[in-house]
Design a protein around this motif. Structure first.
Motif, PDB file in Angstrom:
ATOM      1  N   ALA A   9      -7.272  -3.721  -1.594  1.00  0.00           N
ATOM      2  CA  ALA A   9      -7.007  -2.442  -0.921  1.00  0.00           C
ATOM      3  C   ALA A   9      -7.531  -2.476   0.516  1.00  0.00           C
ATOM      4  CB  ALA A   9      -7.646  -1.296  -1.704  1.00  0.00           C
ATOM      5  N   ILE A  59      -5.063  -4.336   2.650  1.00  0.00           N
ATOM      6  CA  ILE A  59      -3.933  -3.456   2.964  1.00  0.00           C
ATOM      7  C   ILE A  59      -4.316  -2.497   4.094  1.00  0.00           C
ATOM      8  CG2 ILE A  59      -2.503  -1.552   2.088  1.00  0.00           C
ATOM      9  CD1 ILE A  59      -2.604  -2.999  -0.672  1.00  0.00           C
ATOM     10  N   MET A  69       2.586   1.472  -5.108  1.00  0.00           N
ATOM     11  CA  MET A  69       1.509   1.840  -6.027  1.00  0.00           C
ATOM     12  C   MET A  69       2.058   2.571  -7.258  1.00  0.00           C
ATOM     13  SD  MET A  69      -1.409   0.698  -5.100  1.00  0.00           S
ATOM     14  CE  MET A  69      -1.004  -0.725  -4.105  1.00  0.00           C
ATOM     15  N   SER A 109      -3.511   2.916  -1.861  1.00  0.00           N
ATOM     16  CA  SER A 109      -4.018   1.680  -2.456  1.00  0.00           C
ATOM     17  C   SER A 109      -5.428   1.863  -3.018  1.00  0.00           C
ATOM     18  CB  SER A 109      -3.962   0.530  -1.451  1.00  0.00           C
ATOM     19  OG  SER A 109      -4.699   0.826  -0.298  1.00  0.00           O
ATOM     20  N   HIS A 168      -1.253   4.758   3.331  1.00  0.00           N
ATOM     21  CA  HIS A 168      -1.275   3.471   2.636  1.00  0.00           C
ATOM     22  C   HIS A 168      -2.685   3.151   2.139  1.00  0.00           C
ATOM     23  CE1 HIS A 168       2.686   2.949   4.366  1.00  0.00           C
ATOM     24  NE2 HIS A 168       2.835   1.796   3.723  1.00  0.00           N
ATOM     25  N   GLY A 211       0.779  -1.224   0.000  1.00  0.00           N
ATOM     26  CA  GLY A 211       0.000   0.000   0.000  1.00  0.00           C
ATOM     27  C   GLY A 211       0.810   1.271   0.000  1.00  0.00           C
TER      28      GLY A 211
END
Length: 184
Positions: free
Chosen positions: A115, A118, A13, A85, A81, A8
């Motif tokens: 996501a 994460i 990314m 994400s 994060h 993340g």
């Protein structure tokens, strides 16, 4: 969970967007550029909010929280994060489709589940409160929607997405001149 949380990060990314751009076709490169724009927008919003809200992380305030990874930033609201994400996964999920055996599949729900995993990992490893990651997810989703529906110039994207880095590298290796070299 500590391994999952690394996916993340802004860098992870960004690498996903870069790989999509380098190895994808023209439409995939458009999605990668939109993902990168949403990622940048989300992170600007996150860092501004971290400065404004200035909420300390759980391991700083609560003595019983076991921190599973080191964290250099003092403030935790909202989760960067989670924002990173969700911003990239939302763009890819809404704009990219997978074609398998004549069927088209949207990737939105599996990518949002990833996501979410994460985001949950950030709470699990002790560096965020649940509200931090929920608000980070909201920032990421809103950033993606802003880029997709409001702040995107199709002409610029079309010009940039025609640039294939993979083809440029292959031509350099083969010793073929680029289109710029031919013009001069």
């Amino acid at each position: 969970m500590p391994a999952i949380t690394n996916f993340g990060s802004f860098i992870a990314m960004g690498i996903i967007c870069a790989l999509l751009y380098i190895f994808g076709g023209e439409n995939t490169r458009k999605v990668a550029l939109m993902g990168l724009a949403a990622l940048l927008l989300a992170n600007v919003a996150v860092y501004l909010l971290k400065i404004i809200v200035a909420e300390p992380r759980p391991f700083v305030v609560l003595p019983h929280v076991i921190q599973l990874v080191s964290e250099s930033e003092a403030y935790g609201f909202p989760s960067g994060h989670a924002a990173s994400s969700f911003s990239v996964m939302m763009v890819i999920g809404l704009k990219y489709r997978l074609h398998i055996k004549g069927k088209t599949y949207r990737l939105l729900y599996p990518l949002l589940a990833f996501a979410s995993l994460i985001a949950f990992s950030r709470v699990y490893i002790g560096v965020h409160y649940p509200l931090d990651v929920i608000f980070g997810a909201i920032v990421g989703i809103l950033s993606a929607l802003v880029v997709i529906y409001i702040g995107w110039d199709e002409d610029i994207v079309n010009k940039i997405s025609k640039i294939s880095i993979k083809d440029m590298i292959i031509n350099i290796i083969r010793g073929k001149p680029s289109s710029r070299d031919k013009q001069s």
